[in-house]
Design an enzyme around this catalytic site. Structure first.
Site, mmCIF file in Angstrom:
data_model
loop_
_atom_site.group_PDB
_atom_site.id
_atom_site.type_symbol
_atom_site.label_atom_id
_atom_site.label_comp_id
_atom_site.label_asym_id
_atom_site.label_seq_id
_atom_site.Cartn_x
_atom_site.Cartn_y
_atom_site.Cartn_z
ATOM 1 N N ASP A 150 1.671 3.459 2.223
ATOM 2 C CA ASP A 150 2.610 4.035 2.885
ATOM 3 C C ASP A 150 3.925 2.698 2.873
ATOM 4 O OD1 ASP A 150 1.330 5.452 5.140
ATOM 5 O OD2 ASP A 150 0.847 3.990 6.344
ATOM 6 N N ASP A 207 0.971 -1.273 -0.128
ATOM 7 C CA ASP A 207 0.479 0.273 -0.016
ATOM 8 C C ASP A 207 0.415 1.300 0.191
ATOM 9 O OD1 ASP A 207 0.988 0.323 2.807
ATOM 10 O OD2 ASP A 207 -1.148 -0.407 4.242
#
Ligand code: 0RA
Length: 643
Positions: free
Chosen positions: A511, A509
């Site tokens: 992050d 993702d």
């Protein structure tokens, strides 16, 4: 002058020469097919792309000689590549000694020098410059078309063997050479070209040869780019610095010609701390540096120190060293020399000893001249260097402190590291895992015999914005440096790296991508030899777990999921999307991400250090606009970002 060629009617004497000559040609070409790696380095993707570079280099030589203004590279739907230029065209007249047309010599003889040697700045020693005959030998088929004297000529080969003699095929306007070849799948592991790899090299060539227009067209996928830079390497420096804050708007441009050597330098300081100097010799990236780089550095330092002293910029204990004058410097050094000697492990280091002095004195003379004519720019540069020298003192003190604490010696291992039992780095792996929960599962799932796990909590510091002394204050970074065990920055010693597979494992993702980029930035800036050695990998955890009845599958991409779905049929199929590594249990992590037999790893390489450098700046630096632009441009590629 050149006319349609008919078969020569040689005297018996000539025929003998011709025959023995033909045998030599065949032996030469067979040698290439037998040991391709000796000529093009390897038969993997790299070697494959090398074929295109080799053909393009011939057109570039024609451009360097001043006869070619446009080059077009086309990736054709049948897997062949066409390189067309508007140079003089390869000579078609019959060579008096060999009794065959010039083009036949150039395309089928290993070292056809002499009359048909058109290279002013010959490329020798390195992987480039092996010649069109090597490309021909390693191609399923090879065709050359030549426009000259109002005619189009054509000649064809199959696997290096002549398939069609040179013949006139029609009328043509202007002059030029058009080479089309299809790499031989019997030789190469893959024959699929990567557009971005080719485009990056062509962009580089366009930067290095001001004004030259290079087009790349991917006919299958309907994309293309035009590269043309009137400002040459000056624009190159601007492009590399596009995400940085320059200290002076225009790059400094210096040029000098002496002793047959053509020296060109473009340089610009920015408000960061890293030095990025890229050196080229006859358009070849000399990644390992060499005598020209040494000469550049000492000429640069001498000009700075001299100008700073004469103009009273140094006070008290201030003194300038080489490192100080290169802080925040982006520079391109482009050299054209008649007889380069390439040395080093990868033949990317210039060895000519005479070049050091030529570049040093040229640099000193031209930069001093520039400073005298541009005192404002000189002041900005000198002040930057003085600040750097003061910071150098501070950093030295910080380093001494960390060394006393045993941070850089590789003896102290961080408490968070779950080390492996294996002591041979070549067999040992380190997983750098985001988050404590994933870290825990990784520790459970791993094979402790050869797999170490280092969980990282939260984000490590963004090293793009920090200096080494600030960086070392960061806990996450210190832990990493200790675990890897080979020091950091100038003191980094790749032979001491404790694991030859350093694998980042972050979620798929935003992050996770951010953390991976942070890690890569750290490695790129401060442990670069480790990337160059091929020790750094990014793990590719699966996106889906797919169940049908008792059977279990993992899909590593959206496409794979679709394919599996089709293959298995929709009925009773259950998809589970993995949000992150933390959601997998120890067994799942082993099966999907850690087991060498089943996992997917992407090896991190530095194909093009210049664009990698710029990319890190874009993703991590202060300037927002280029980052937004990059993300927009690449939005399609990052399909697994969950935004
Ligand atoms: C030998 C001599 C001359 C040109 C070339 C080779 C030449 C080779 C290639 C390969 C790709 N494009 C090329 N363009 C030119 C000089 C010919 C003359 O004097 O007219």
């Amino acid at each position: 002058m050149a006319e349609e060629r008919t078969e020569p009617t040689p005297t018996p004497q000539v025929s003998e020469v011709y025959l023995s000559d033909q045998i030599q040609v065949l032996e030469g070409l067979q040698a290439v097919r037998k040991r391709p790696a000796m000529y093009i380095g390897s038969v993997d993707e790299r070697g494959l792309h090398h074929l295109v570079h080799e053909v393009v280099d011939n057109s570039i030589d024609e451009a360097m000689a001043g006869f070619c203004k446009n080059i077009q590279v086309s990736l054709n739907p049948d897997g062949s590549v066409t390189v067309a230029d508007d140079g003089r065209g390869i000579p078609v007249d019959v060579h008096p000694k060999y009794g065959v047309p010039g083009v036949e010599l150039v395309t089928s003889r290993m070292h056809s020098g002499g009359k048909f040697e058109h290279k002013m700045y010959r490329v020798s020693g390195g992987l480039h410059g092996v010649g069109l005959s090597v490309v021909n030998s390693l191609s399923e088929w090879f065709e050359v078309r030549i426009h000259r004297d109002g005619k189009e000529y054509r000649m064809r080969y199959a696997r290096g063997q002549k398939a069609e003699d040179l013949q006139v095929t029609g009328a043509a306007e202007g002059t030029g050479t058009i080479i089309t070849f299809k790499p031989d799948s019997q030789i190469f592991e893959t024959i699929a070209f990567d557009y971005d790899t080719l485009a990056a090299r062509l962009r580089e060539l366009a930067f290095l040869n001001a004004g030259l227009q290079i087009l790349i067209v991917d006919k299958e996928h309907g994309r293309g780019d035009v590269f043309q830079f009137q400002g040459g390497i000056k624009e190159y420096v601007k492009w590399i610095n596009r995400a940085k804050t320059p200290l002076h708007p225009d790059p400094i441009y210096l040029a000098k010609q002496s002793d047959g050597v053509q020296l060109e330098v473009a340089m610009q300081y920015h408000d960061g701390y890293n030095e990025s100097i890229f050196t080229f010799v006859n358009n070849i990236d000399t990644k390992e540096g060499g005598t020209h780089l040494i000469g550049f550095k000492s000429g640069l330092a001498r000009a700075f120190i001299n100008y700073a002293k004469e103009n009273k910029y140094l006070k008290g204990d201030d003194s300038l060293e080489g490192d100080d004058v290169r802080e925040g410097l982006t520079a391109i050094l482009s050299l054209k020399i008649p007889d380069p000697q390439f040395e080093g492990q990868t033949k990317m280091k210039l060895g000519n000893s005479e070049v050091k002095g030529i570049v040093e004195s040229g640099m000193y003379e031209k930069l001093t001249e520039f400073f005298l004519e541009n005192p404002r720019v000189a002041e900005v540069c000198i002040q930057k260097a003085v600040l750097a020298s003061q910071a150098r003192e501070a950093a030295r003190k910080a380093r001494e402190l960390t060394r006393r604490k045993g941070l850089l010696d590789g003896f102290n291992l961080p408490g968070k590291l779950a080390d492996c039992q294996e002591r041979d780095p070549a067999k040992a792996e380190l997983f750098i895992v985001e988050g404590n929960s994933a870290g825990g599962s990784c520790k459970q799932g791993r094979r402790r015999e050869f797999q170490a796990v280092l969980p990282l909590r939260g984000k490590i510091l963004n090293v793009e914005k920090a200096r080494l002394d600030q960086m070392l204050k960061n806990e996450g970074i210190r832990t990493l440096i200790q675990a890897i065990g080979a020091g950091v920055g100038e003191e980094f010693d790749v032979s001491r790296v404790r694991y030859h597979r350093i694998i980042t494992a972050a979620d798929a993702d935003v992050d996770g991508q951010h953390i991976t980029t942070l890690l890569l930035t750290l490695f790129f800036r401060y442990m670069r030899p480790m990337i160059e050695a091929g020790y750094v990998y990014i793990s590719q955890p699966p996106l889906y777990k797919i169940r049908k009845g008792k059977d279990l599958y993992y899909a590593y991409s959206e496409r794979e999921r679709e394919e599996l779905g089709k293959r298995l049929g929709d009925k009773g199929i259950v998809y589970q999307r993995f949000k992150g590594l933390g959601e997998m249990n120890a067994d799942e992590l082993w099966e999907t991400t850690m087991d060498p037999d089943r996992r997917m790893l992407k090896q991190v390489t530095i194909e093009d250090a210049a664009s990698a450098d710029a990319l890190f700046s874009i993703l991590m630096g202060e300037a927002v606009e280029p980052r937004r632009q990059y993300i927009q441009d690449h939005a399609k590629e990052v399909v697994n970002l969950d935004i």
